[in-house]
Design a protein around this motif. Structure first.
Motif, PDB file in Angstrom:
ATOM      1  N   GLY A 226      -2.826 -12.141  -2.943  1.00  0.00           N
ATOM      2  CA  GLY A 226      -2.972 -12.918  -1.711  1.00  0.00           C
ATOM      3  C   GLY A 226      -2.003 -12.518  -0.617  1.00  0.00           C
ATOM      4  N   GLN A 227      -0.887 -11.892  -0.978  1.00  0.00           N
ATOM      5  CA  GLN A 227       0.076 -11.446   0.031  1.00  0.00           C
ATOM      6  C   GLN A 227      -0.067  -9.956   0.335  1.00  0.00           C
ATOM      7  N   VAL A 228      -0.331  -9.150  -0.695  1.00  0.00           N
ATOM      8  CA  VAL A 228      -0.365  -7.686  -0.528  1.00  0.00           C
ATOM      9  C   VAL A 228      -1.516  -7.244   0.366  1.00  0.00           C
ATOM     10  N   ILE A 229      -2.714  -7.788   0.151  1.00  0.00           N
ATOM     11  CA  ILE A 229      -3.871  -7.313   0.912  1.00  0.00           C
ATOM     12  C   ILE A 229      -3.772  -7.688   2.396  1.00  0.00           C
ATOM     13  N   PRO A 230      -3.525  -8.958   2.764  1.00  0.00           N
ATOM     14  CA  PRO A 230      -3.341  -9.256   4.200  1.00  0.00           C
ATOM     15  C   PRO A 230      -2.180  -8.477   4.809  1.00  0.00           C
TER      16      PRO A 230
ATOM     17  N   GLY B  93      -1.044  -5.591   3.793  1.00  0.00           N
ATOM     18  CA  GLY B  93      -1.450  -4.190   3.896  1.00  0.00           C
ATOM     19  C   GLY B  93      -2.360  -3.937   5.084  1.00  0.00           C
ATOM     20  N   ILE B  94      -3.269  -4.870   5.340  1.00  0.00           N
ATOM     21  CA  ILE B  94      -4.167  -4.724   6.492  1.00  0.00           C
ATOM     22  C   ILE B  94      -3.365  -4.664   7.786  1.00  0.00           C
ATOM     23  N   LEU B  95      -2.372  -5.540   7.906  1.00  0.00           N
ATOM     24  CA  LEU B  95      -1.554  -5.546   9.121  1.00  0.00           C
ATOM     25  C   LEU B  95      -0.731  -4.268   9.247  1.00  0.00           C
ATOM     26  N   ILE B  96      -0.128  -3.831   8.139  1.00  0.00           N
ATOM     27  CA  ILE B  96       0.699  -2.620   8.179  1.00  0.00           C
ATOM     28  C   ILE B  96      -0.131  -1.403   8.577  1.00  0.00           C
ATOM     29  N   PHE B  97      -1.297  -1.236   7.957  1.00  0.00           N
ATOM     30  CA  PHE B  97      -2.126  -0.076   8.268  1.00  0.00           C
ATOM     31  C   PHE B  97      -2.697  -0.163   9.680  1.00  0.00           C
ATOM     32  N   GLY B  98      -2.935  -1.387  10.150  1.00  0.00           N
ATOM     33  CA  GLY B  98      -3.371  -1.546  11.537  1.00  0.00           C
ATOM     34  C   GLY B  98      -2.287  -1.119  12.513  1.00  0.00           C
ATOM     35  N   LEU B  99      -1.042  -1.532  12.223  1.00  0.00           N
ATOM     36  CA  LEU B  99       0.081  -1.148  13.082  1.00  0.00           C
ATOM     37  C   LEU B  99       0.360   0.352  12.994  1.00  0.00           C
ATOM     38  N   LEU B 100       0.200   0.916  11.789  1.00  0.00           N
ATOM     39  CA  LEU B 100       0.396   2.358  11.639  1.00  0.00           C
ATOM     40  C   LEU B 100      -0.624   3.134  12.465  1.00  0.00           C
ATOM     41  N   HIS B 101      -1.851   2.635  12.493  1.00  0.00           N
ATOM     42  CA  HIS B 101      -2.887   3.296  13.294  1.00  0.00           C
ATOM     43  C   HIS B 101      -2.512   3.263  14.774  1.00  0.00           C
ATOM     44  N   LEU B 102      -2.007   2.132  15.227  1.00  0.00           N
ATOM     45  CA  LEU B 102      -1.614   2.023  16.627  1.00  0.00           C
ATOM     46  C   LEU B 102      -0.462   2.980  16.954  1.00  0.00           C
ATOM     47  N   TYR B 103       0.423   3.172  15.976  1.00  0.00           N
ATOM     48  CA  TYR B 103       1.583   4.030  16.210  1.00  0.00           C
ATOM     49  C   TYR B 103       1.226   5.514  16.076  1.00  0.00           C
ATOM     50  N   ASN B 104       0.552   5.849  14.983  1.00  0.00           N
ATOM     51  CA  ASN B 104       0.185   7.249  14.731  1.00  0.00           C
ATOM     52  C   ASN B 104      -0.847   7.309  13.613  1.00  0.00           C
ATOM     53  N   PRO B 105      -2.121   7.455  13.940  1.00  0.00           N
ATOM     54  CA  PRO B 105      -3.171   7.451  12.915  1.00  0.00           C
ATOM     55  C   PRO B 105      -3.025   8.552  11.874  1.00  0.00           C
ATOM     56  N   SER B 106      -2.366   9.648  12.207  1.00  0.00           N
ATOM     57  CA  SER B 106      -2.295  10.793  11.295  1.00  0.00           C
ATOM     58  C   SER B 106      -1.466  10.513  10.052  1.00  0.00           C
ATOM     59  N   ILE B 107      -0.666   9.430  10.058  1.00  0.00           N
ATOM     60  CA  ILE B 107       0.150   9.157   8.877  1.00  0.00           C
ATOM     61  C   ILE B 107      -0.534   8.200   7.901  1.00  0.00           C
TER      62      ILE B 107
ATOM     63  N   ALA C 144       7.457   6.007  -6.606  1.00  0.00           N
ATOM     64  CA  ALA C 144       8.487   5.238  -5.904  1.00  0.00           C
ATOM     65  C   ALA C 144       8.026   4.858  -4.498  1.00  0.00           C
ATOM     66  N   THR C 145       7.337   5.793  -3.835  1.00  0.00           N
ATOM     67  CA  THR C 145       6.837   5.511  -2.484  1.00  0.00           C
ATOM     68  C   THR C 145       5.800   4.405  -2.524  1.00  0.00           C
TER      69      THR C 145
ATOM     70  N   LEU D  41       5.971   0.815  -0.757  1.00  0.00           N
ATOM     71  CA  LEU D  41       4.885   0.392   0.121  1.00  0.00           C
ATOM     72  C   LEU D  41       4.329  -0.960  -0.307  1.00  0.00           C
ATOM     73  N   LEU D  42       4.158  -1.157  -1.611  1.00  0.00           N
ATOM     74  CA  LEU D  42       3.655  -2.432  -2.118  1.00  0.00           C
ATOM     75  C   LEU D  42       4.627  -3.569  -1.811  1.00  0.00           C
ATOM     76  N   ALA D  43       5.921  -3.292  -1.966  1.00  0.00           N
ATOM     77  CA  ALA D  43       6.926  -4.309  -1.654  1.00  0.00           C
ATOM     78  C   ALA D  43       6.897  -4.661  -0.167  1.00  0.00           C
ATOM     79  N   LEU D  44       6.712  -3.644   0.675  1.00  0.00           N
ATOM     80  CA  LEU D  44       6.641  -3.876   2.114  1.00  0.00           C
ATOM     81  C   LEU D  44       5.390  -4.675   2.476  1.00  0.00           C
ATOM     82  N   MET D  45       4.263  -4.346   1.824  1.00  0.00           N
ATOM     83  CA  MET D  45       3.018  -5.076   2.062  1.00  0.00           C
ATOM     84  C   MET D  45       3.153  -6.528   1.619  1.00  0.00           C
ATOM     85  N   TYR D  46       3.818  -6.733   0.474  1.00  0.00           N
ATOM     86  CA  TYR D  46       4.014  -8.089  -0.044  1.00  0.00           C
ATOM     87  C   TYR D  46       4.867  -8.913   0.919  1.00  0.00           C
TER      88      TYR D  46
END
Length: 236
Positions: free
Chosen positions: A19-23, A25-39, A52-53, A57-62
């Motif tokens: 319930g925390q990771v998916i929402p 993750g959606i926000l993080i990947f949305g912001l990453l797209h706005l910043y630089n889609p190539s990453i 480890a990466t 990433l999972l901890a950051l999404m959570y």
């Protein structure tokens, strides 16, 4: 009993993570797209990402998911505001209390637990908590499932809303002013798709929020009125 408690604890942990990771993750990947889609990962399918990466990433999404969860109240507020503007009934704690107390059989359940229906929201909230403390494992699972689905849907709607707002602002600035933040806004068609998604996820939230609030009273009604009646009719 210990097994049920263990299963419940494991289920709560799993649902909390999902319930925390998916929402988040959606926000993080949305912001990453706005910043630089190539990453984004779909541009990096040929690059191996270490375990480890992924864990970082999972901890950051959570963690981001908890931020999204705290902002979900704003999404619910504006969703209810839009419902009011289009002449649809707002759905909040007060309206749910009115709905439940408006049904005489549920009102009797509340009175049976010793709560005053005059204090609508508080009486419904307290009676619901009292009911949940005594329901079976299966019934409790059903109610938790409804609650999870409601919060999960509003979390996704919130993540999409934040991404959409930032993308729309950048789109307007890039196309109608000389201001350029160097961001990569989403294609207008995708932004319209986000709008549709937000509406759909908010609608699902309201649907399952109502179910999560009403179901305990339906269970209590069946225990108080239906099961004794069935038992008496079955006795010789």
């Amino acid at each position: 009993m210990d097994l049920e408690k263990g299963i419940t604890a494991l289920e709560k942990f799993f649902l909390d993570v999902i319930g925390q990771v998916i929402p988040g993750g959606i926000l993080i990947f949305g912001l990453l797209h706005l910043y630089n889609p190539s990453i984004l990962p779909y541009y990096m399918l040929n690059i191996k990402i270490s375990t480890a990466t992924w864990l970082i990433l999972l901890a950051l999404m959570y963690s981001t998911g908890y931020v999204v969860s705290s902002l979900s109240k704003v999404t619910i507020y504006f969703a209810n505001l839009i419902r009011k503007l289009i002449k649809k009934k707002q759905i909040d704690e007060n309206s749910i209390a009115d709905l439940i107390i408006g049904e005489e059989v549920y009102k009797k359940v509340i009175v049976g637990f010793g709560f005053d229906p005059a204090n609508r929201s508080r009486a419904v909230r307290d009676a619901r908590n009292a009911i949940l403390s005594g329901v079976s494992f299966e019934d409790n699972y059903l109610i938790r499932r409804f609650t999870f689905i409601a919060l999960f849907n509003v979390g996704i709607a919130t993540s999409l809303s934040i991404t959409l707002i930032l993308s729309f602002i950048d789109y307007v600035l890039a196309n109608f002013t000389n201001v350029d933040f160097g961001l990569f806004f989403f294609d207008p068609a995708i932004m319209w798709g986000m709008v549709v998604g937000i509406i759909a996820f908010c609608d699902r939230y309201f649907d399952f929020y109502v179910r999560s609030m009403r179901t305990p009273f339906s269970i209590a009604r069946s225990k108080v009125y239906i099961e004794p009646a069935v038992g008496s009719s079955a006795s010789p």
